[in-house]
Design an enzyme around this catalytic site. Structure first.
Site, short mmCIF file in Angstrom:
data_model
loop_
_atom_site.label_atom_id
_atom_site.label_comp_id
_atom_site.label_asym_id
_atom_site.label_seq_id
_atom_site.Cartn_x
_atom_site.Cartn_y
_atom_site.Cartn_z
N ARG A 122 0.81 -1.24 0.00
CA ARG A 122 0.00 0.00 0.00
C ARG A 122 0.84 1.28 0.00
O ARG A 122 0.36 2.34 0.36
CB ARG A 122 -0.97 0.02 1.19
CG ARG A 122 -1.98 -1.09 1.17
CD ARG A 122 -3.20 -0.73 1.98
NE ARG A 122 -4.19 -1.80 1.93
CZ ARG A 122 -4.51 -2.58 2.96
NH1 ARG A 122 -3.91 -2.40 4.12
NH2 ARG A 122 -5.42 -3.51 2.82
N LYS A 144 3.52 11.86 -11.31
CA LYS A 144 2.80 10.86 -12.11
C LYS A 144 3.64 9.59 -12.20
O LYS A 144 4.80 9.63 -12.59
CB LYS A 144 2.55 11.39 -13.53
CG LYS A 144 1.40 12.37 -13.62
CD LYS A 144 1.14 12.73 -15.07
CE LYS A 144 -0.08 13.63 -15.21
NZ LYS A 144 -0.33 13.98 -16.61
N GLU A 186 10.56 18.11 -24.79
CA GLU A 186 9.74 18.61 -23.67
C GLU A 186 10.15 20.04 -23.29
O GLU A 186 9.32 20.84 -22.89
CB GLU A 186 9.88 17.69 -22.45
CG GLU A 186 9.28 16.30 -22.63
CD GLU A 186 7.75 16.26 -22.74
OE1 GLU A 186 7.09 17.24 -22.33
OE2 GLU A 186 7.23 15.25 -23.22
N LYS A 224 7.61 23.72 -15.59
CA LYS A 224 6.68 22.61 -15.35
C LYS A 224 6.16 22.65 -13.92
O LYS A 224 4.97 22.43 -13.67
CB LYS A 224 7.33 21.26 -15.65
CG LYS A 224 6.32 20.13 -15.44
CD LYS A 224 6.69 18.80 -16.01
CE LYS A 224 5.51 17.84 -15.80
NZ LYS A 224 5.83 16.45 -16.14
N GLU A 234 -4.55 17.81 -12.46
CA GLU A 234 -4.85 17.98 -13.88
C GLU A 234 -6.33 18.22 -14.17
O GLU A 234 -6.96 17.57 -14.99
CB GLU A 234 -4.35 16.76 -14.69
CG GLU A 234 -4.15 17.09 -16.17
CD GLU A 234 -3.41 16.02 -16.96
OE1 GLU A 234 -3.88 15.72 -18.05
OE2 GLU A 234 -2.40 15.50 -16.49
N ARG A 238 -2.92 22.37 -15.84
CA ARG A 238 -1.94 21.31 -16.07
C ARG A 238 -2.17 20.61 -17.42
O ARG A 238 -1.25 20.03 -17.99
CB ARG A 238 -1.97 20.29 -14.93
CG ARG A 238 -0.87 19.24 -15.03
CD ARG A 238 -0.73 18.41 -13.77
NE ARG A 238 0.31 17.39 -13.91
CZ ARG A 238 0.75 16.64 -12.92
NH1 ARG A 238 0.27 16.78 -11.71
NH2 ARG A 238 1.69 15.73 -13.13
N ASN A 242 -0.14 18.88 -22.07
CA ASN A 242 -0.47 17.85 -23.07
C ASN A 242 -0.25 18.32 -24.51
O ASN A 242 -0.46 17.54 -25.45
CB ASN A 242 -1.92 17.39 -22.90
CG ASN A 242 -2.15 16.73 -21.56
OD1 ASN A 242 -1.25 16.07 -21.04
ND2 ASN A 242 -3.31 16.93 -20.97
N HIS A 245 1.13 16.08 -27.24
CA HIS A 245 1.07 14.71 -26.71
C HIS A 245 -0.17 13.94 -27.16
O HIS A 245 -0.16 12.72 -27.13
CB HIS A 245 1.13 14.74 -25.18
CG HIS A 245 2.51 15.01 -24.66
ND1 HIS A 245 3.17 16.18 -24.95
CD2 HIS A 245 3.35 14.28 -23.89
CE1 HIS A 245 4.37 16.15 -24.35
NE2 HIS A 245 4.50 15.01 -23.72
N HIS A 249 1.46 10.85 -28.47
CA HIS A 249 1.31 9.55 -27.80
C HIS A 249 0.72 8.49 -28.74
O HIS A 249 1.12 7.33 -28.70
CB HIS A 249 0.44 9.68 -26.54
CG HIS A 249 1.21 10.05 -25.32
ND1 HIS A 249 0.62 10.48 -24.16
CD2 HIS A 249 2.54 10.05 -25.05
CE1 HIS A 249 1.54 10.73 -23.25
NE2 HIS A 249 2.72 10.49 -23.77
N HIS A 266 10.31 8.85 -27.16
CA HIS A 266 9.20 9.71 -26.77
C HIS A 266 9.31 11.10 -27.40
O HIS A 266 8.37 11.61 -28.00
CB HIS A 266 9.15 9.82 -25.24
CG HIS A 266 8.09 10.74 -24.73
ND1 HIS A 266 6.75 10.44 -24.75
CD2 HIS A 266 8.18 11.99 -24.18
CE1 HIS A 266 6.06 11.45 -24.24
NE2 HIS A 266 6.91 12.40 -23.89
#
Length: 362
Positions: A122, A144, A186, A224, A234, A238, A242, A245, A249, A266
């Protein structure tokens, strides 16, 4: 290349500090001395085990038992199968609630290592030591952690912060050229969505030295962090991160699963995504023709164009449906509103998306 000893002030992120260069190890060793951990588990892929741990381990001051847990590198291993192996290894080696995981590596290592730590018993403490440019300016901020579900990027994960992030730019000397370029994507994005002056620094990289790079990395992390601090979950601003992306992605996922395609880094996929989404911004009258040309020229100076065949477009469009940024079944884009500004929640029809690929290819 000679490097001035640039002392960069630590940045306070949402619930944890980001320490730089020499400060980083001092902060790490102080943390280890103050917290009664039972053992340390260092997660690294085979590349970082070989190239980065010889730099990292001599800086570690502790009497605790240290176990190095190695796994295969690359996005194709960022999945639940690898996590199960890692949970099993931790169990076999006697990890408990008071163990600490230190993730040393690129975004795959920090994303997955953070996820494994957040879910084992946990949740146990973890520290991230990003060793690629991409991980320093992107994965280091925001908490994240996650893994891919098949070819769908980052579908499974949690937002959970590390105890600290250590950014030591000396690790960049171990990176191949294409990995360095990947990280620049980025940084370019941070300028395009937030700071026009910062973007313009990348329009001439010829005179860049290592100290300049340290400063650019620091500023990228600051940008950032400023955005994430305003919107940790988000729900609003935020989403601006994206940009590039949504299509990036989908392109990355398609090239990853297609055996006839060379897997993209990436940053390579995001660079293409930014050109495509800049074109969509142009067609929505959000940026001028001049700005679009400047963006294209700036990105093209760093990244080679990807070749898209007509048969690639439909599968890429189908992957967009699963984008985790979608809401109520509609595909949500973050588009430029002039260089340095962004508009989120933009709904774009397929026709314009296809047009952007045709323009990209022309």
């Amino acid at each position: 290349m000679a490097r001035k000893n640039t002392l960069m002030k630590s940045i306070q992120a949402n619930g944890y500090p980001i320490h730089f260069n020499e400060n980083a190890y001092e902060a790490l060793n102080k943390h280890l001395a103050e917290n009664k951990y039972s053992a340390i588990f260092i997660f690294a892929d085979s590349d970082t085990n070989e190239h980065c741990l010889p730099l990292f381990l001599p800086n570690l001051e502790t009497d605790l038992n240290i176990e190095i847990v190695e796994f295969e590198p690359g996005e194709s291993n960022k999945n639940i199968e690898t996590c199960i192996e890692l949970w099993n290894v931790l169990t076999e080696l006697g990890a408990d609630r008071k163990s600490l995981i230190i993730n040393v590596g690129g975004g795959v290592v920090t994303d997955m290592g953070g996820f494994v730590a957040s879910t084992f018993k946990r949740g146990i403490d973890f520290i991230n030591v990003p060793t690629t440019l991409l991980a320093m300016v992107d994965a280091s901020v925001g908490g994240k952690n996650g893994i891919d579900l098949g070819n769908l990027k980052n579908q499974i994960g949690v937002i959970n912060v590390p105890q600290m992030v250590l950014i030591d730019t000396h690790y960049l000397a171990t990176l191949p050229q294409n990995e360095m370029r990947s990280g620049l994507a980025e940084m370019l994005k941070h300028g395009l969505i937030f700071d026009k002056r910062y973007w313009s620094l990348f329009l001439d990289l010829n005179n860049l030295n290592t100290d300049d790079l340290d400063t650019l990395i620091y500023q990228s992390v600051e940008i950032k962090n400023t955005i994430v601090m305003q919107d940790p979950k988000e729900n609003g601003i935020r989403k601006s991160l994206n940009f590039g992306h949504t299509l990036g992605h989908a392109i990355e996922g398609y090239f990853l699963e297609n055996e006839n395609k060379t897997t993209l880094l990436h940053g390579e996929a995001i660079a293409a995504g930014m050109i495509l989404e800049s074109y969509i911004s142009l067609k929505r009258n959000l940026i001028s023709e001049e700005e679009y040309e400047e963006i294209k020229t700036g990105i093209d100076a760093i990244f080679e164009r990807i070749v898209f065949e007509e048969k690639d477009l439909q599968p890429i469009l189908e992957l967009l449906v699963h984008d985790k940024k979608n809401e109520y079944g509609t595909i949500q884009f973050a588009l430029l509103d002039g260089i340095g500004n962004i508009k989120t929640g933009q709904i774009i029809d397929n026709e314009l998306i296809v047009d952007s690929f045709l323009e990209y290819n022309s």
